[in-house]
Write a protein that holds these residues in place. Structure first.
Motif, short mmCIF file in Angstrom:
data_model
loop_
_atom_site.label_atom_id
_atom_site.label_comp_id
_atom_site.label_asym_id
_atom_site.label_seq_id
_atom_site.Cartn_x
_atom_site.Cartn_y
_atom_site.Cartn_z
N HIS A 134 0.81 -1.23 0.00
CA HIS A 134 0.00 0.00 0.00
C HIS A 134 0.84 1.28 0.00
CE1 HIS A 134 1.01 -0.42 4.23
NE2 HIS A 134 0.75 0.86 4.34
N LEU A 135 2.13 1.17 0.24
CA LEU A 135 2.99 2.34 0.30
C LEU A 135 3.38 2.87 -1.09
CD1 LEU A 135 5.48 1.20 3.10
CD2 LEU A 135 3.48 2.70 3.33
N PHE A 136 3.19 2.05 -2.12
CA PHE A 136 3.73 2.39 -3.43
C PHE A 136 2.65 2.52 -4.49
CE2 PHE A 136 6.88 -0.13 -1.13
CZ PHE A 136 7.90 0.79 -1.07
N ALA A 137 2.82 3.52 -5.35
CA ALA A 137 2.00 3.65 -6.54
C ALA A 137 2.61 2.75 -7.60
CB ALA A 137 1.98 5.10 -7.01
N VAL A 138 1.77 2.10 -8.39
CA VAL A 138 2.27 1.19 -9.41
C VAL A 138 1.79 1.64 -10.78
CG1 VAL A 138 2.23 -1.19 -10.27
CG2 VAL A 138 2.36 -0.76 -7.81
N ASP A 139 2.75 1.76 -11.69
CA ASP A 139 2.50 2.14 -13.07
C ASP A 139 2.75 0.88 -13.88
OD1 ASP A 139 2.40 3.23 -15.59
OD2 ASP A 139 4.19 4.44 -15.36
N GLU A 140 1.70 0.31 -14.48
CA GLU A 140 1.85 -0.95 -15.18
C GLU A 140 2.28 -0.82 -16.63
OE1 GLU A 140 -1.71 -3.12 -14.64
OE2 GLU A 140 -1.49 -3.15 -12.47
N GLY A 141 2.35 0.40 -17.15
CA GLY A 141 2.66 0.57 -18.56
C GLY A 141 3.91 1.38 -18.80
N PRO A 142 4.46 1.28 -20.00
CA PRO A 142 5.72 1.96 -20.33
C PRO A 142 5.55 3.35 -20.93
CG PRO A 142 5.16 0.45 -22.07
CD PRO A 142 4.08 0.32 -21.02
N VAL A 143 4.36 3.95 -20.86
CA VAL A 143 4.14 5.24 -21.50
C VAL A 143 4.76 6.36 -20.68
CG1 VAL A 143 2.39 6.82 -22.38
CG2 VAL A 143 1.99 4.36 -22.45
N PRO A 144 5.76 7.10 -21.22
CA PRO A 144 6.38 8.20 -20.47
C PRO A 144 5.35 9.26 -20.10
CG PRO A 144 7.64 7.70 -22.45
CD PRO A 144 6.35 6.94 -22.53
N GLY A 145 5.49 9.82 -18.91
CA GLY A 145 4.60 10.86 -18.46
C GLY A 145 3.26 10.34 -17.95
N ASP A 146 3.11 9.03 -17.90
CA ASP A 146 1.85 8.43 -17.51
C ASP A 146 1.94 7.88 -16.09
OD1 ASP A 146 -0.27 5.86 -18.95
OD2 ASP A 146 -0.74 7.71 -17.91
N ALA A 147 2.63 8.58 -15.23
CA ALA A 147 2.83 8.13 -13.86
C ALA A 147 1.60 8.45 -13.01
CB ALA A 147 4.06 8.81 -13.27
N PRO A 148 1.44 7.79 -11.86
CA PRO A 148 0.27 7.99 -11.03
C PRO A 148 0.07 9.41 -10.53
CG PRO A 148 1.43 6.02 -10.36
CD PRO A 148 2.29 6.73 -11.38
N TRP A 149 1.09 10.24 -10.54
CA TRP A 149 0.93 11.60 -10.04
C TRP A 149 0.57 12.56 -11.17
CZ3 TRP A 149 5.66 9.09 -9.26
CH2 TRP A 149 6.56 9.26 -10.28
N ALA A 150 0.39 12.05 -12.39
CA ALA A 150 0.04 12.92 -13.51
C ALA A 150 -1.28 13.63 -13.21
CB ALA A 150 -0.08 12.09 -14.79
N ARG A 151 -1.37 14.87 -13.59
CA ARG A 151 -2.57 15.65 -13.32
C ARG A 151 -3.12 16.20 -14.63
NH1 ARG A 151 -3.51 16.13 -8.20
NH2 ARG A 151 -1.83 15.83 -6.74
N SER A 152 -4.42 16.34 -14.66
CA SER A 152 -5.07 16.91 -15.82
C SER A 152 -4.71 18.40 -15.89
CB SER A 152 -6.58 16.74 -15.70
OG SER A 152 -7.24 17.59 -16.59
N ALA A 153 -4.27 18.85 -17.04
CA ALA A 153 -3.90 20.26 -17.18
C ALA A 153 -5.12 21.17 -17.03
CB ALA A 153 -3.24 20.49 -18.55
N ALA A 154 -6.28 20.68 -17.44
CA ALA A 154 -7.48 21.50 -17.40
C ALA A 154 -8.04 21.66 -15.99
CB ALA A 154 -8.55 20.90 -18.31
N THR A 155 -8.09 20.57 -15.23
CA THR A 155 -8.76 20.62 -13.94
C THR A 155 -7.83 20.51 -12.74
OG1 THR A 155 -9.07 18.22 -13.86
CG2 THR A 155 -10.81 19.53 -14.93
N GLY A 156 -6.61 20.01 -12.95
CA GLY A 156 -5.70 19.80 -11.83
C GLY A 156 -6.02 18.53 -11.05
N ASP A 157 -7.04 17.78 -11.52
CA ASP A 157 -7.41 16.54 -10.84
C ASP A 157 -6.42 15.44 -11.15
OD1 ASP A 157 -10.90 17.11 -11.50
OD2 ASP A 157 -9.68 17.70 -9.77
N ARG A 158 -6.30 14.52 -10.22
CA ARG A 158 -5.42 13.37 -10.40
C ARG A 158 -5.95 12.49 -11.53
NH1 ARG A 158 -2.57 10.60 -5.61
NH2 ARG A 158 -1.27 9.19 -6.74
N VAL A 159 -5.07 12.12 -12.45
CA VAL A 159 -5.44 11.27 -13.57
C VAL A 159 -4.82 9.91 -13.36
CG1 VAL A 159 -5.26 10.98 -16.07
CG2 VAL A 159 -5.50 13.27 -15.10
N PRO A 160 -5.62 8.83 -13.29
CA PRO A 160 -5.03 7.51 -13.08
C PRO A 160 -4.20 7.09 -14.29
CG PRO A 160 -7.38 7.32 -13.51
CD PRO A 160 -7.07 8.78 -13.42
N PRO A 161 -3.16 6.30 -14.07
CA PRO A 161 -2.34 5.86 -15.19
C PRO A 161 -3.14 4.97 -16.13
CG PRO A 161 -1.64 4.82 -13.15
CD PRO A 161 -2.70 5.79 -12.80
#
Length: 175
Positions: free
Chosen positions: A119-146
């Motif tokens: 539970h301590l770690f965010a997991v990114d299952e794909g190789p897409v750059p910039g698609d990390a769990p902390w990515a945020r929507s530029a329009a709303t600032g909301d968290r965007v899931p990978p």
């Protein structure tokens, strides 16, 4: 920038005898936009887990460092590896950054579950750059899931929100 940090021990072709000069673990890293992707290969154990922490400590000197550890090349871990992951996460959070684990193999996910640290770690299952769990929507600032990449290792039980508040932005880190 891509660099390797080898360690001096490895298994031979038969799995029992160390091969001379072959690394037990290697670390490669490169910058993909705002992310630094560290590829970990081999075995992470008591003889070399500190090298991972040392590398992340160096990367944590950058302002708001975002690090993705690509663990798809890991074939063995022990409790020293779990401790190194916890320490790496702590270092990056103190620097107003973040850590995500990318494509952890079964040996890693199993040990994280057994030690109740998954539970301590965010997991990114794909190789897409910039698609990390902390990515945020530029329009709303909301968290965007990978997004899940096609053909990625499926470990949905590891994909979970850590429940931590979002990291502050704009904080300066002194070297």
């Amino acid at each position: 920038m891509s660099t390797k940090l080898p360690h001096d021990r490895s298994r031979g072709a038969d799995g029992d005898v160390p091969a001379p000069g072959a690394p037990v673990m290697s670390l490669d890293w490169e910058h993909e936009g705002p992310l630094t992707v560290v590829s970990v290969h081999g075995e992470v154990d008591m003889s070399n887990a500190h090298l991972l922490v040392d590398l992340v400590a160096e990367l944590a000197r950058r302002p708001a460092p975002r690090v993705v550890l690509d663990l798809s090349g890991v074939r063995f871990v022990d409790l020293h590896a779990v401790r190194a992951l916890i320490e790496a996460d702590r270092l990056l959070r103190e620097a107003a950054g973040g850590l995500a684990l990318r494509r952890p193999p079964r040996c890693v996910s199993r040990l994280l579950h057994l030690t109740a640290t998954v539970h301590l770690f965010a997991v990114d299952e794909g190789p897409v750059p910039g698609d990390a769990p902390w990515a945020r929507s530029a329009a709303t600032g909301d968290r965007v899931p990978p997004r899940r990449a096609t053909g990625a290792l499926s470990t949905p039980h590891l994909r979970m929100d850590t429940g931590r508040p979002p990291l502050p932005s704009g904080r300066e880190v002194s070297a």
